[in-house]
Design a protein around this motif. Structure first.
Motif, PDB file in Angstrom:
ATOM      1  N   UNK A  71     -61.187  66.338   9.883  1.00 53.39           N
ATOM      2  CA  UNK A  71     -60.248  65.742  10.838  1.00 53.39           C
ATOM      3  C   UNK A  71     -59.052  66.650  11.120  1.00 53.39           C
ATOM      4  N   UNK A  72     -58.822  67.618  10.232  1.00 57.48           N
ATOM      5  CA  UNK A  72     -57.651  68.489  10.367  1.00 57.48           C
ATOM      6  C   UNK A  72     -57.962  69.790  11.098  1.00 57.48           C
ATOM      7  N   UNK A  73     -59.227  70.023  11.401  1.00 56.31           N
ATOM      8  CA  UNK A  73     -59.605  71.314  11.976  1.00 56.31           C
ATOM      9  C   UNK A  73     -58.956  71.555  13.323  1.00 56.31           C
ATOM     10  N   UNK A  74     -58.454  72.766  13.506  1.00 49.53           N
ATOM     11  CA  UNK A  74     -57.896  73.172  14.787  1.00 49.53           C
ATOM     12  C   UNK A  74     -59.002  73.217  15.835  1.00 49.53           C
ATOM     13  N   UNK A  75     -58.628  72.938  17.076  1.00 47.66           N
ATOM     14  CA  UNK A  75     -59.627  72.899  18.151  1.00 47.66           C
ATOM     15  C   UNK A  75     -60.256  74.258  18.408  1.00 47.66           C
ATOM     16  N   UNK A  76     -59.637  75.336  17.944  1.00 46.41           N
ATOM     17  CA  UNK A  76     -60.182  76.672  18.163  1.00 46.41           C
ATOM     18  C   UNK A  76     -61.405  76.960  17.278  1.00 46.41           C
ATOM     19  N   UNK A  77     -61.631  76.140  16.261  1.00 46.94           N
ATOM     20  CA  UNK A  77     -62.796  76.369  15.401  1.00 46.94           C
ATOM     21  C   UNK A  77     -64.057  75.823  16.058  1.00 46.94           C
ATOM     22  N   UNK A  78     -65.136  76.599  15.976  1.00 44.22           N
ATOM     23  CA  UNK A  78     -66.413  76.170  16.538  1.00 44.22           C
ATOM     24  C   UNK A  78     -67.026  75.039  15.710  1.00 44.22           C
ATOM     25  N   UNK A  79     -66.905  75.149  14.383  1.00 38.40           N
ATOM     26  CA  UNK A  79     -67.482  74.140  13.503  1.00 38.40           C
ATOM     27  C   UNK A  79     -66.834  74.253  12.130  1.00 38.40           C
ATOM     28  N   UNK A 130     -56.441  81.221  22.131  1.00 36.11           N
ATOM     29  CA  UNK A 130     -57.268  81.739  21.047  1.00 36.11           C
ATOM     30  C   UNK A 130     -57.811  83.131  21.301  1.00 36.11           C
ATOM     31  N   UNK A 131     -57.465  83.731  22.436  1.00 36.77           N
ATOM     32  CA  UNK A 131     -58.006  85.032  22.803  1.00 36.77           C
ATOM     33  C   UNK A 131     -56.885  86.063  22.940  1.00 36.77           C
ATOM     34  N   UNK A 132     -57.150  87.266  22.436  1.00 40.53           N
ATOM     35  CA  UNK A 132     -56.178  88.351  22.541  1.00 40.53           C
ATOM     36  C   UNK A 132     -55.897  88.689  23.998  1.00 40.53           C
ATOM     37  N   UNK A 133     -56.907  88.592  24.841  1.00 33.85           N
ATOM     38  CA  UNK A 133     -56.729  88.919  26.254  1.00 33.85           C
ATOM     39  C   UNK A 133     -55.674  88.044  26.915  1.00 33.85           C
ATOM     40  N   UNK A 151     -54.466  79.676  13.690  1.00 36.86           N
ATOM     41  CA  UNK A 151     -55.333  78.493  13.767  1.00 36.86           C
ATOM     42  C   UNK A 151     -55.653  77.984  12.366  1.00 36.86           C
ATOM     43  N   UNK A 152     -55.773  78.916  11.390  1.00 38.89           N
ATOM     44  CA  UNK A 152     -55.999  78.481  10.016  1.00 38.89           C
ATOM     45  C   UNK A 152     -54.792  77.703   9.497  1.00 38.89           C
ATOM     46  N   UNK A 153     -53.588  78.249   9.687  1.00 41.88           N
ATOM     47  CA  UNK A 153     -52.398  77.575   9.188  1.00 41.88           C
ATOM     48  C   UNK A 153     -52.126  76.266   9.905  1.00 41.88           C
ATOM     49  N   UNK A 154     -52.492  76.167  11.188  1.00 42.67           N
ATOM     50  CA  UNK A 154     -52.353  74.876  11.874  1.00 42.67           C
ATOM     51  C   UNK A 154     -53.239  73.832  11.215  1.00 42.67           C
TER      52      UNK A 154
END
Length: 300
Positions: free
Chosen positions: A233-241, A179-182, A215-218
């Motif tokens: 239930x469908x939210x990607x794990x990269x979302x905080x909330x 989830x990070x550009x780095x 992450x949105x499209x996932x």
């Protein structure tokens, strides 16, 4: 007329040599009488569509839908495509980033979030010969698909451009743990400026926007592919909330998740259903590369 519209979707397998460059070749048959069928497409890679019948009207992002062309082409998108189509037969061909690098000389970010007349725009000259194939009278769909495949194979001797790096970057973007550009920089061995130039040139957007879009499209793919799920239930794990997801949904689709869920999806739903039904017969070794774009974002 009460049973209209009727939507039929047919997928065709491209030759193995073409599969790293294209997402899918498919035909959508729309029977709608004198009416128009409306839907919203998610952000996706570059696409080309060739229409037998009246061309659609469409808008990428907010704004009035405007008439398109028999061969409508566009770069990758980071906004929803709102479109309407009448009774017609629309052939779709999705172009992956490696395909953009191989077949199109124009930087992807120069054509991001816009559509053009593919028959006259120089960037899409390698594909201009597909429209006459689609419009050929007397040929069956299977014959047209074979002719399109042969046309693409004749173009495929173009030199590959940074193909290994593009494939590596796309695979990293698909990884839900990244989830990070780095992390992209480290894995690809590029500086921040080099990575940004690379992504804009071949993927159409900055690395940060690409990761957000992925992450949105996932999340959207997970929701569409499993009707039993609620958004939470469908939210990607990269979302905080969930609030962050709602903000991202509005940014990418121009509406809230609940507004989107309340809309009919007469075109997208049959495409996904048919592709899932065909997946066992047509999917390749990783089960993803021949899926329509939205289905390709979900990873087990």
């Amino acid at each position: 007329m009460a049973d209209l519209p009727r939507i039929g979707v047919h997928f065709f397998r491209l030759s193995e040599a073409l599969q790293p460059y294209f997402t899918a070749l498919y035909l959508t048959v729309v029977e709608a009488g004198d009416e128009l069928v409306t839907d919203w497409l998610h952000p996706e890679w570059a696409t080309m569509r060739f229409t037998e019948g009246p061309p659609p009207v469409a808008s990428i992002g907010p704004g009035e839908m405007v008439p398109q062309w028999p061969f409508v082409a566009g770069g990758p998108t980071s906004m929803a495509t709102h479109f309407s189509v009448g009774t017609s037969r629309v052939w779709g061909l999705g172009l992956q980033p490696a395909g953009w690098a191989k077949f199109i000389d124009t930087p992807a970010d120069a054509l991001a979030n816009i559509t053009v007349d593919g028959s006259t725009h120089p960037a899409f000259a390698p594909f201009a010969g597909i429209l006459p194939i689609v419009l050929e009278a007397g040929a069956s769909d299977a014959e047209k698909a074979a002719m399109i495949d042969a046309h693409l194979l004749r173009q495929a001797d173009r030199p590959a451009v940074r193909e290994a790096e593009i494939a590596a970057c796309q695979e990293l973007l698909r990884d839900p743990a990244i989830g990070e550009v780095s992390v992209l920089q480290d894995r690809l061995g590029m500086s921040a400026k080099s990575l940004e130039r690379f992504c804009c040139r071949y993927f159409g957007f900055t690395p940060k926007l690409l990761l957000r879009r992925q992450r949105f499209n996932r999340s959207l793919a997970q929701y569409l592919l499993d009707p039993a799920l609620k958004w939470i239930d469908a939210l990607d794990a990269q979302y905080h909330d969930q609030a962050q997801f709602v903000r991202e949904f509005r940014a990418f689709m121009g509406m809230t998740p609940s507004e989107y869920a309340a809309l009919p999806h007469p075109i997208l739903d049959p495409i996904i259903r048919q592709r899932m039904a065909d997946a066992g017969a047509l999917a390749d070794k990783d089960g993803a590369s021949d899926l329509p774009t939205i289905a390709r974002y979900r990873r087990a």
